[in-house]
Design a protein around this motif. Structure first.
Motif, PDB file in Angstrom:
ATOM      1  N   GLU A   1      46.801  45.882  39.554  1.00 20.91           N
ATOM      2  CA  GLU A   1      45.866  46.820  38.948  1.00 20.91           C
ATOM      3  C   GLU A   1      46.551  47.611  37.845  1.00 20.91           C
ATOM      4  O   GLU A   1      47.676  48.088  38.010  1.00 20.91           O
ATOM      5  N   LYS A   2      45.866  47.733  36.738  1.00 18.87           N
ATOM      6  CA  LYS A   2      46.366  48.480  35.591  1.00 18.87           C
ATOM      7  C   LYS A   2      45.321  49.507  35.187  1.00 18.87           C
ATOM      8  O   LYS A   2      44.139  49.184  35.053  1.00 18.87           O
ATOM      9  N   LYS A   3      45.753  50.736  35.009  1.00 15.95           N
ATOM     10  CA  LYS A   3      44.833  51.794  34.630  1.00 15.95           C
ATOM     11  C   LYS A   3      44.752  51.897  33.118  1.00 15.95           C
ATOM     12  O   LYS A   3      45.750  52.125  32.440  1.00 15.95           O
TER      13      LYS A   3
ATOM     14  N   LEU B   1      44.587  42.336  36.978  1.00 16.63           N
ATOM     15  CA  LEU B   1      45.220  41.225  36.287  1.00 16.63           C
ATOM     16  C   LEU B   1      45.651  40.197  37.329  1.00 16.63           C
ATOM     17  O   LEU B   1      46.243  40.552  38.348  1.00 16.63           O
ATOM     18  N   GLU B   2      45.344  38.930  37.096  1.00 19.17           N
ATOM     19  CA  GLU B   2      45.840  37.868  37.963  1.00 19.17           C
ATOM     20  C   GLU B   2      47.075  37.279  37.308  1.00 19.17           C
ATOM     21  O   GLU B   2      47.014  36.726  36.207  1.00 19.17           O
TER      22      GLU B   2
ATOM     23  N   PHE C   1      50.567  52.348  36.099  1.00 26.89           N
ATOM     24  CA  PHE C   1      50.513  51.062  36.759  1.00 26.89           C
ATOM     25  C   PHE C   1      50.582  51.213  38.267  1.00 26.89           C
ATOM     26  O   PHE C   1      51.344  52.004  38.782  1.00 26.89           O
ATOM     27  N   LEU C   2      49.787  50.438  38.966  1.00 24.40           N
ATOM     28  CA  LEU C   2      49.840  50.403  40.418  1.00 24.40           C
ATOM     29  C   LEU C   2      50.604  49.161  40.842  1.00 24.40           C
ATOM     30  O   LEU C   2      50.696  48.190  40.100  1.00 24.40           O
ATOM     31  N   PRO C   3      51.145  49.155  42.055  1.00 23.89           N
ATOM     32  CA  PRO C   3      51.948  48.015  42.496  1.00 23.89           C
ATOM     33  C   PRO C   3      51.155  46.722  42.556  1.00 23.89           C
ATOM     34  O   PRO C   3      49.935  46.728  42.691  1.00 23.89           O
ATOM     35  N   LEU C   4      51.884  45.611  42.488  1.00 22.75           N
ATOM     36  CA  LEU C   4      51.277  44.310  42.682  1.00 22.75           C
ATOM     37  C   LEU C   4      50.729  44.191  44.095  1.00 22.75           C
ATOM     38  O   LEU C   4      51.249  44.763  45.031  1.00 22.75           O
ATOM     39  N   GLN C   5      49.665  43.421  44.246  1.00 22.72           N
ATOM     40  CA  GLN C   5      49.073  43.223  45.569  1.00 22.72           C
ATOM     41  C   GLN C   5      48.385  41.878  45.600  1.00 22.72           C
ATOM     42  O   GLN C   5      48.045  41.301  44.569  1.00 22.72           O
ATOM     43  N   ARG C   6      48.195  41.375  46.817  1.00 27.32           N
ATOM     44  CA  ARG C   6      47.479  40.108  46.960  1.00 27.32           C
ATOM     45  C   ARG C   6      46.031  40.304  46.557  1.00 27.32           C
ATOM     46  O   ARG C   6      45.408  41.296  46.881  1.00 27.32           O
ATOM     47  N   CYS C   7      45.487  39.326  45.817  1.00 21.94           N
ATOM     48  CA  CYS C   7      44.110  39.439  45.355  1.00 21.94           C
ATOM     49  C   CYS C   7      43.171  39.583  46.545  1.00 21.94           C
ATOM     50  O   CYS C   7      43.221  38.794  47.499  1.00 21.94           O
TER      51      CYS C   7
ATOM     52  N   MET D   1      55.181  37.752  35.607  1.00 23.30           N
ATOM     53  CA  MET D   1      54.863  38.463  36.836  1.00 23.30           C
ATOM     54  C   MET D   1      54.851  39.970  36.594  1.00 23.30           C
ATOM     55  O   MET D   1      54.183  40.717  37.296  1.00 23.30           O
ATOM     56  N   LEU D   2      55.587  40.425  35.587  1.00 23.08           N
ATOM     57  CA  LEU D   2      55.688  41.847  35.267  1.00 23.08           C
ATOM     58  C   LEU D   2      54.747  42.248  34.139  1.00 23.08           C
ATOM     59  O   LEU D   2      54.854  43.357  33.615  1.00 23.08           O
TER      60      LEU D   2
END
Length: 348
Positions: free
Chosen positions: A319-321, A329-330, A32-38, A277-278
């Motif tokens: 982003e999910k690998k 994912l939004e 998993f990559l960190p959350l980020q603004r779209c 959110m997770l």
């Protein structure tokens, strides 16, 4: 989150529920990559993920917010509300909107006392500008807050004798026990304490860095320091894992508020399934946050989780690998990756 002398892992590591046979697998945490603004570029590491200096000096007594103390009003109070909340130091994830939502919860529930964990200097500044701030006394002055990457913070509407802080001798993450002596009126005293106990931190070069031994020792040290007070509420992010750490080391006369008031309910304050959110993280459902109590002049009334609703109209991309390909994912945004706990007590 680890915030130790070595480089701390990305938030992805902290979302893992690792079995012993998985700890040596170097691919763990890379999914998993960190959350980020779209649509935006990925930002730098979150506050608190950088190295931090050892904390050797206890915080001085502070009362930074002027508050008129009406002793008669306190004496007539029979019910007291205490909120504990890990606010999440991820400042790259809509920190202003999240803290605004958390402030709305404070105004909605109107707690008499607040225990925060993972407050950063920036979050402290956001709180200072909020409407609810002026109603409370704060345990830390702005100058002291500016010198630390993240910390615990206590806020009180009740008359305060002294805010105190005791660093843990075994912590490499600068963790400490913060406590305050409260005049609860009618000749009763109340000690309210909080902490952010040592965090599990599986990361290179060692994947077995769960710090269970240190965490258990810190819990015991805290309760030993608090044992001589007749009325104690110890609430915070205990990072407790019953599977790894065993039962919380409760001395005789101490109770776990959630277990006492809501037996049979999971009480997961960190839940990658319920907290959308997770979503996309590895499954992790733990009762990390707790209220541990020893009360002679008060009784437990109720306890509930707060901050379980998404902030309206706010989303983030993550982003999910999957099979060597990244998917976006939004997801909704909540006030924190933890849920808060609100405890009500009354005079017995």
């Amino acid at each position: 989150m680890c915030g130790g002398t070595r480089t701390a892992p990305s938030s992805a590591f902290l979302d893992l529920d690792l079995e012993p046979d998985e700890l040596s697998n170097p691919s763990i945490g890379s999914v998993f990559l960190p959350l980020q603004r779209c649509g935006s570029k990925r930002r730098g590491p979150a506050p608190g993920e950088s190295d931090r200096r050892d904390e050797k000096v206890a915080r001085k007594d502070v009362g930074s917010s002027p508050l008129s103390e009406n002793v008669d009003l306190i004496s007539n109070m029979n019910v007291f509300k205490i909120l504990s909340y890990n606010v999440w130091f991820r400042e790259d994830l809509e920190v202003s909107r999240r803290m605004e939502a958390l402030g709305n919860l404070i105004q909605q529930h109107s707690p008499d006392f607040i225990c925060f964990q993972e407050v950063t200097p920036n979050i402290y500044g956001i709180f200072q500008n909020a409407n609810w701030w002026k109603e409370y006394k704060c345990s830390m002055a702005q100058e002291a807050a500016a010198e630390r990457p993240y910390f615990c913070l206590q806020m009180s509407r009740l008359p305060v004798k002294a805010f105190r802080c005791k660093p843990f001798t075994n912590s490499i993450m600068g963790r400490e026990l913060c406590l305050v002596d409260i005049d609860a009126g009618k000749g009763t005293k109340l000690v309210i304490a909080t902490s952010h106990l040592e965090s599990p931190c599986p990361a290179p070069p060692r994947w077995d860095q769960m710090y269970s031994k240190e965490r258990v020792a810190q819990a015991k040290e805290s309760l030993n320091l608090l044992k001589d007070s007749p009325n104690v509420i110890f609430g915070g992010d205990m990072n407790w894992d019953d599977k790894l750490d065993g039962a919380f080391p409760l001395p005789d006369g101490w109770i776990d508020a959630w277990m006492e008031l809501r037996p049979g309910e999971s009480g997961w304050t960190y839940d990658t399934k319920a907290n959308r959110m997770l979503s996309g993280n590895r499954k992790l459902q733990k009762r990390l946050d707790r209220f541990i109590c020893s009360l002679q002049d008060f009784k437990l009334d109720s306890i509930q989780m707060v901050g379980m609703e998404a902030i309206p109209g706010l989303t983030y991309c993550k982003e999910k690998k999957v099979k060597k390909e990244f998917q976006k994912l939004e997801l909704p945004v909540l006030p924190s990756d933890h849920y808060g706990l609100l405890l009500n007590i009354s005079r017995s």
